[in-house]
Scaffold this motif. Structure first.
Motif, PDB file in Angstrom:
ATOM      1  N   LEU A  49       8.038 -34.148 -21.605  1.00 50.48           N
ATOM      2  CA  LEU A  49       9.111 -34.193 -20.624  1.00 50.48           C
ATOM      3  C   LEU A  49       9.892 -35.492 -20.762  1.00 50.48           C
ATOM      4  CD1 LEU A  49       7.294 -32.891 -17.417  1.00 50.48           C
ATOM      5  CD2 LEU A  49       8.880 -31.635 -18.871  1.00 50.48           C
ATOM      6  N   ILE A  50      11.181 -35.423 -20.503  1.00 54.07           N
ATOM      7  CA  ILE A  50      12.002 -36.622 -20.579  1.00 54.07           C
ATOM      8  C   ILE A  50      11.525 -37.632 -19.551  1.00 54.07           C
ATOM      9  CG2 ILE A  50      14.360 -37.504 -20.330  1.00 54.07           C
ATOM     10  CD1 ILE A  50      15.347 -34.737 -21.171  1.00 54.07           C
ATOM     11  N   GLU A  51      11.438 -38.907 -19.951  1.00 55.45           N
ATOM     12  CA  GLU A  51      10.866 -39.940 -19.085  1.00 55.45           C
ATOM     13  C   GLU A  51      11.573 -40.011 -17.743  1.00 55.45           C
ATOM     14  OE1 GLU A  51       8.036 -42.935 -18.423  1.00 55.45           O
ATOM     15  OE2 GLU A  51       8.274 -41.636 -20.159  1.00 55.45           O
ATOM     16  N   GLU A  52      12.917 -39.800 -17.741  1.00 58.65           N
ATOM     17  CA  GLU A  52      13.667 -39.927 -16.502  1.00 58.65           C
ATOM     18  C   GLU A  52      13.400 -38.773 -15.537  1.00 58.65           C
ATOM     19  OE1 GLU A  52      14.856 -40.454 -19.479  1.00 58.65           O
ATOM     20  OE2 GLU A  52      15.309 -42.584 -19.393  1.00 58.65           O
ATOM     21  N   GLU A  53      12.835 -37.678 -16.036  1.00 58.59           N
ATOM     22  CA  GLU A  53      12.577 -36.521 -15.193  1.00 58.59           C
ATOM     23  C   GLU A  53      11.256 -36.718 -14.457  1.00 58.59           C
ATOM     24  OE1 GLU A  53      12.773 -33.002 -17.539  1.00 58.59           O
ATOM     25  OE2 GLU A  53      14.895 -33.226 -17.993  1.00 58.59           O
ATOM     26  N   GLN A  54      11.295 -37.455 -13.377  1.00 62.25           N
ATOM     27  CA  GLN A  54      10.083 -37.738 -12.618  1.00 62.25           C
ATOM     28  C   GLN A  54       9.537 -36.464 -12.003  1.00 62.25           C
ATOM     29  OE1 GLN A  54      10.579 -40.211  -9.124  1.00 62.25           O
ATOM     30  NE2 GLN A  54       8.513 -41.064  -9.328  1.00 62.25           N
ATOM     31  N   SER A  55       8.230 -36.279 -12.123  1.00 60.68           N
ATOM     32  CA  SER A  55       7.611 -35.086 -11.566  1.00 60.68           C
ATOM     33  C   SER A  55       7.586 -35.168 -10.042  1.00 60.68           C
ATOM     34  CB  SER A  55       6.191 -34.922 -12.099  1.00 60.68           C
ATOM     35  OG  SER A  55       5.322 -35.879 -11.522  1.00 60.68           O
ATOM     36  N   ASP A  58       4.447 -37.045  -8.807  1.00 59.10           N
ATOM     37  CA  ASP A  58       4.604 -38.487  -9.025  1.00 59.10           C
ATOM     38  C   ASP A  58       5.497 -39.106  -7.956  1.00 59.10           C
ATOM     39  OD1 ASP A  58       4.228 -40.891 -10.534  1.00 59.10           O
ATOM     40  OD2 ASP A  58       6.209 -40.635 -11.414  1.00 59.10           O
ATOM     41  N   SER A  59       6.588 -38.442  -7.643  1.00 63.10           N
ATOM     42  CA  SER A  59       7.521 -38.973  -6.644  1.00 63.10           C
ATOM     43  C   SER A  59       6.896 -38.966  -5.248  1.00 63.10           C
ATOM     44  CB  SER A  59       8.822 -38.170  -6.651  1.00 63.10           C
ATOM     45  OG  SER A  59       8.585 -36.828  -6.281  1.00 63.10           O
ATOM     46  N   GLU A 198      -0.003 -33.310 -13.706  1.00 63.98           N
ATOM     47  CA  GLU A 198       1.225 -33.059 -12.943  1.00 63.98           C
ATOM     48  C   GLU A 198       1.935 -34.325 -12.499  1.00 63.98           C
ATOM     49  OE1 GLU A 198       1.809 -29.867 -10.482  1.00 63.98           O
ATOM     50  OE2 GLU A 198       0.384 -28.527 -11.470  1.00 63.98           O
ATOM     51  N   ASN A 200       2.257 -36.785 -14.568  1.00 59.79           N
ATOM     52  CA  ASN A 200       3.051 -36.892 -15.801  1.00 59.79           C
ATOM     53  C   ASN A 200       3.758 -38.228 -15.928  1.00 59.79           C
ATOM     54  OD1 ASN A 200       3.955 -35.732 -18.270  1.00 59.79           O
ATOM     55  ND2 ASN A 200       5.983 -35.431 -17.347  1.00 59.79           N
ATOM     56  N   ASN A 201       3.009 -39.308 -15.700  1.00 56.49           N
ATOM     57  CA  ASN A 201       3.559 -40.659 -15.809  1.00 56.49           C
ATOM     58  C   ASN A 201       2.684 -41.443 -16.768  1.00 56.49           C
ATOM     59  OD1 ASN A 201       4.124 -43.489 -15.281  1.00 56.49           O
ATOM     60  ND2 ASN A 201       5.216 -42.822 -13.444  1.00 56.49           N
TER      61      ASN A 201
END
Length: 368
Positions: A49-55, A58-59, A198, A200-201
């Motif tokens: 997944l693109i790094e900027e696309e925060q899950s 995670d958020s 999930e 994903n960081n």
């Protein structure tokens, strides 16, 4: 895609009333989708997944943790702690933190109303606000976020650690009305690995410290600015089950005996590790777990047996991250001193060879 909904009633609740400390509490609930990567094979695409696309997960975790930080629920501001990399080949990490305490850990209480059985109580928490949210399995295909729900059975409670080691430091505590989670089991490990996937960081790490005297297991997690030193160490692979299967390696040139389990098929890794840890518990071998790389790499540290058979060092210390409370100790920290600290508690060579044989036997059984 994650569905967000508000529930007035929750089918997750058991027929028995939950522990008194959780009764009536409504918190955010993140339900995993039924289309789980743990059940359906490879998670190779997760980390792409693109790094900027925060899950979403995670958020949620960071937003809830930062909210408690601004409300002043922590003993100190961990972002102001001084951190340095100690000179030497292993690049150990030291943090100077006068306010840090090992004592802020989950404990159990007793509920005499419920047949004198031990049930989980938040006896280490000073206020309900320290409970952030809960994660649990869901029945829908995709994950969903319930903004306000009762605490479900068979979930994972996420709470702050009021003495954080790093940013986003939380406890993850398996919860059930019917099961007392005293030892690491496949279900708890599966939930924790699902969290790692999930979230994903790349900075997210999960930890577990085995203690035979613990009344209830718990994991810890936080976001690290830089990977732990053990993650850079060379590996010697001694078990491999094909390109897509399980790979087990020993960490070479490292002071504490360590194995690394790697696989894109997390469901298989859950089963293998749960059985290995069960055998270690039977043999009273203290161990720690470090989960990294979105759950695809798990480090297993082995410590010497002591009179109380519990881990002398925490999982992050085994990984090469040390928190010190004295300025002089921080300023004078050397690689040689930390090498000695790790070597002193490490399982010996003979015991390590026995553990490696055990791991091969169990992994071969799952691979066949």
């Amino acid at each position: 895609m994650v569905t967000v909904e508000q529930l007035q009633d929750d089918n997750f609740l058991s027929q028995c009333p939950p522990p008194l400390s959780l009764q009536g509490i409504r918190i955010p609930l993140y339900r995993f989708g039924s289309n789980s990567v743990l059940d359906n094979g490879s998670v190779g695409g997760i980390s792409c997944l693109i790094e900027e696309e925060q899950s979403v997960l995670d958020s949620i975790l960071l937003a809830q943790w930062e909210d408690r930080m601004w409300k002043g629920l922590f003993r100190y501001d961990v972002t102001t702690s001084e951190i340095k990399v100690i000179g030497g080949r292993r690049k150990f990490i030291a943090q100077f933190n006068e306010g840090w305490s090992r004592d802020c850990m989950p404990k159990l209480g007793k509920n005499k109303i419920r047949h004198q059985k031990d049930v989980f109580e938040f006896s280490w928490m000073e206020r309900q606000e320290e409970l952030l949210f809960c994660v649990a399995s869901g029945e829908k295909l995709n994950p969903e976020l319930v903004l306000s729900a009762a605490v479900p059975d068979c979930g994972l409670l996420i709470t702050i650690n009021s003495s954080p080691v790093e940013y986003g430091h939380v406890f993850l505590v398996p919860h059930s009305s019917y099961i007392l989670h005293q030892f690491l089991d496949a279900r708890s490990l599966e939930l924790v690995l699902h969290v790692a996937v999930e979230v994903n960081n790349c900075s997210f790490r999960l930890f577990y410290d085995y203690s035979p005297s613990a009344s209830h297991i718990y994991f810890q997690a936080c976001y690290l600015q830089i990977p732990l030193p053990v993650e850079f160490m060379p590996l010697d692979t001694f078990f491999g089950d094909g390109q897509e299967g399980m790979r087990i390696s020993s960490v070479t040139d490292y002071p504490i005996k360590t194995l690394v389990f790697e696989s894109n098929h997390l469901n298989m890794m859950v089963g293998i590790l749960a059985e290995i840890c069960s055998c270690l518990q039977e043999k009273l071998i203290p161990y720690n777990l470090l989960i990294s790389d979105h759950g695809k790499r798990i480090f297993l540290f082995f410590q010497l047996q002591t009179s109380k058979n519990f881990c002398t060092l925490s999982a992050w210390e085994c990984g090469g991250y040390f928190v010190v409370k004295a300025r002089s100790e921080f300023d004078q920290a050397t690689e040689q001193a930390l090498l000695k600290q790790l070597t002193t508690v490490s399982l010996d060579d003979e015991g390590f060879q026995g553990v490696k044989r055990l791991c091969c036997t169990i992994a071969s059984k799952f691979a066949s």
